[in-house]
Scaffold this motif. Structure first.
Motif, PDB file in Angstrom:
ATOM      1  N   UNK A  70       0.693  -1.139   0.036  1.00 57.73           N
ATOM      2  CA  UNK A  70      -0.062   0.086   0.015  1.00 57.73           C
ATOM      3  C   UNK A  70       1.015   1.201   0.086  1.00 57.73           C
ATOM      4  N   UNK A  71       1.936   1.424   0.888  1.00 59.88           N
ATOM      5  CA  UNK A  71       2.542   2.676   1.038  1.00 59.88           C
ATOM      6  C   UNK A  71       3.391   2.714  -0.529  1.00 59.88           C
ATOM      7  N   UNK A  72       4.079   1.536  -0.812  1.00 60.73           N
ATOM      8  CA  UNK A  72       4.771   1.541  -2.205  1.00 60.73           C
ATOM      9  C   UNK A  72       3.819   2.269  -3.074  1.00 60.73           C
ATOM     10  N   UNK A  73       2.751   1.641  -3.148  1.00 58.01           N
ATOM     11  CA  UNK A  73       1.823   2.017  -4.542  1.00 58.01           C
ATOM     12  C   UNK A  73       1.357   3.485  -4.387  1.00 58.01           C
ATOM     13  N   UNK A  74       1.119   4.166  -3.186  1.00 60.18           N
ATOM     14  CA  UNK A  74       0.838   5.447  -2.852  1.00 60.18           C
ATOM     15  C   UNK A  74       1.782   6.402  -3.375  1.00 60.18           C
ATOM     16  N   UNK A  75       3.103   6.004  -3.129  1.00 58.97           N
ATOM     17  CA  UNK A  75       4.331   6.932  -3.387  1.00 58.97           C
ATOM     18  C   UNK A  75       4.826   6.798  -4.995  1.00 58.97           C
ATOM     19  N   UNK A  76       4.728   5.210  -5.319  1.00 52.33           N
ATOM     20  CA  UNK A  76       5.348   5.159  -6.568  1.00 52.33           C
ATOM     21  C   UNK A  76       4.202   5.234  -7.784  1.00 52.33           C
ATOM     22  N   UNK A  77       3.093   5.426  -7.308  1.00 52.51           N
ATOM     23  CA  UNK A  77       1.917   5.523  -8.263  1.00 52.51           C
ATOM     24  C   UNK A  77       1.816   4.370  -9.433  1.00 52.51           C
ATOM     25  N   UNK A  78       2.444   3.326  -8.837  1.00 53.26           N
ATOM     26  CA  UNK A  78       2.225   1.838  -9.551  1.00 53.26           C
ATOM     27  C   UNK A  78       2.154   0.657  -8.640  1.00 53.26           C
ATOM     28  N   UNK A  79       1.627  -0.407  -9.079  1.00 53.70           N
ATOM     29  CA  UNK A  79       1.522  -1.440  -8.035  1.00 53.70           C
ATOM     30  C   UNK A  79       2.866  -2.160  -7.868  1.00 53.70           C
TER      31      UNK A  79
END
Length: 533
Positions: A70-79
């Motif tokens: 979840x934290x990765x996707x919020x910052x990276x903008x990708x899954x």
């Protein structure tokens, strides 16, 4: 491009379903996998060596994996991907997948299942994985053939992106290990062909209707910002509207991602308690929703409305999955709201040296947060004071617990740090919720993430004491007190941190906190600071 997605020089006849899936992930740019695998995922684990290109990140608990994705996707903008073990493993991840679902975060969950020929025997770990996945997934599929695993992953990836949330692919163990014929290989598009799709534009009708409502308003206007409206461009457009029409700006109470700092408008969160939120919105003729849903009470209380905005006041501009930032720019342009300078803001000053409280700890952290930092907030003790003070801080990004299932803050910080390794990350955490996924510290240490975890240690479930009071229990008895007390025995945060491989320090005063945080930010993480309140 060759239809063979396996590693160069390897005969496709030797490639199994797991290697096909991993090779497809590499082609799609799914290069991070937060994993807590078990027996039914061993072929996939082996495939990560056979097909290089995916970085596995081990979490000691599935809730850590889901929160990190979840934290990765919020910052990276990708899954990112998660790798989970059967229904119980998915069940352990559900709380943080719920948060991701509510935050519209794209995630691709890979869940192993028993071999298809073994499921019918009802072994101990057999469960209805699909039924567990559906409430926290935009898309669920159980793979049927080994040769179709590449196509299944492409569909899951697209569903996570297009649906703005988790997608879950269930993979029987025998399909992972089944060998494939060359003819079975699907055409797989390269990574460049698969990027996060831009958000749908808000309709011209919505923009025109919002403009008409603002022009006609005779009473105050409130603009409630969420999703992409909380980027710098969206906030600037909202500020233009605020200056031109006297609108009050709020962001959602628990935004998924919000840009903060002195270069942006002084934006506060809509109050958490419904009575306060209702009072904040009471005089509004127009409550404009830009990337936010209509505000509702977090919980239902007798005699208190569930809907917080005045009846008939809500005007939708753009939904959470639409490009709310662009919609605000279009609205400001249509209404002729030109550029508007921000008012001068006093420089953040350090509180006087005194014993720590939630309020002064929040101010200390806001004064020291580095430019470009990411701050993951879970818990209100220091979180609310920090957020208010951070309007005058150096520019930074804040993540909050959008779905409300606790145990999200430290894993989200982990994922954010992996998504943006060049940015320092702070996890501003309360002591009760930190215990839900404290295993994150081990992964943070293992991956050597630049994270400083700040524990607000008041040794209680303070929010529950507040709720007892709201329910009329102003003088709780021993049973109720015991269920809100974390001080008997007191948790030794420094010992726990050391046990997971993280250096820690305990502070009691604002001066000690300032010195410790300055030192840890200079040295780089991982570190833990216990703030004794």
């Amino acid at each position: 491009m060759s239809s063979n997605p396996s590693t160069p020089g390897k005969s496709f006849a030797q490639t199994n379903g797991a290697e096909l899936l991993v090779a497809t992930a590499v082609d799609l740019g799914l290069d991070i996998c937060f994993a807590n695998p078990g027996t039914t995922e061993m072929p996939l684990v082996a495939a990560l060596d056979a097909v290089p290109g995916v970085r596995p990140v081990l979490g000691l608990f599935e809730g850590v994996c889901a929160g990190a994705a979840d934290g990765y996707g919020r910052i990276a903008g990708r899954p990112a991907m998660t790798l989970l073990h059967l229904g119980p493993g998915l069940g352990n991840a559900v709380a943080n997948l719920h948060n991701a679902h509510r935050a519209y975060t794209p995630i691709v969950n890979l869940v192993g299942d028993h071999a298809s020929w073994h499921v019918g025997f009802d072994a101990a770990l057999t469960s209805d994985i699909g039924s567990l996945a559906r409430p926290v997934s935009r898309w669920v599929r159980s793979a049927k053939t080994a040769s179709g695993l590449g196509d299944d992953l492409v569909a899951a990836h697209w569903a996570a992106i297009a649906g703005r949330g988790p997608a879950t692919l269930i993979i029987p163990a025998d399909l992972q290990s089944s060998p494939l014929d060359r003819a079975a290989a699907p055409e797989v598009r390269p990574a460049g062909g698969w990027s996060v799709r831009g958000r749908a534009a808000a309709s011209d009708v919505s923009v025109a209707a919002a403009a008409a409502a603002i022009r006609q308003a005779r009473k105050p206007i409130v603009i409630l910002l969420g999703a992409t409206a909380l980027d710098a461009k969206g906030q600037d457009a909202a500020w233009r509207l605020s200056v031109a029409f006297g609108a009050t700006l709020y962001c959602e109470t628990f935004p998924a991602v919000v840009e903060r700092g002195s270069t942006l408008p002084e934006l506060d969160r809509l109050p958490y308690f419904p009575e306060t939120a209702i009072a904040a919105l009471a005089d509004a003729e127009v409550v404009l929703l830009a990337g936010a849903k209509e505000p509702v009470a977090y919980f239902g209380y007798e005699g208190v409305p569930s809907l917080l905005a005045p009846p008939g006041s809500v005007v939708p501009l753009a939904g959470p999955t639409e490009d709310a930032s662009a919609a605000l720019v279009a609205l400001a342009d249509l209404l002729g709201a030109g550029p508007a300078a921000l008012p001068a803001r006093p420089h953040l000053t350090m509180p006087a040296d005194e014993p720590l409280s939630g309020a002064n700890a929040g101010r200390v952290i806001a004064a020291l947060v580095p430019e470009g930092a990411i701050v993951s907030i879970e818990g209100g003790t220091c979180g609310y004071p920090f957020f208010t003070a951070s309007a005058a801080a150096a520019p930074h990004t804040v993540l909050t617990n959008t779905g409300g299932a606790i145990g999200q803050g430290i894993p989200a910080a982990l994922g954010a740090a992996i998504a943006a390794p060049h940015r320092p990350v702070l996890a501003l955490q309360s002591d009760g919720s930190a215990q839900y996924t404290l295993q994150s510290l081990w992964t943070i240490a293992r991956e050597r993430c630049d994270i400083t975890v700040l524990i607000a240690a008041n040794h209680s479930y303070n929010v529950l004491r507040t709720e007892l009071d709201r329910h009329g229990t102003t003088d709780p008895g021993p049973a109720a007190q015991a269920l809100t007390d974390l001080g008997n025995p007191r948790i030794d945060w420094l010992a726990l941190a050391r046990g997971y491989g993280v250096d820690g320090v305990r502070v009691h005063t604002t001066a000690q906190l300032a010195a410790a945080l300055t030192d840890t930010l200079r040295a780089g993480g991982p570190h833990l600071i216990e703030m004794v309140l």
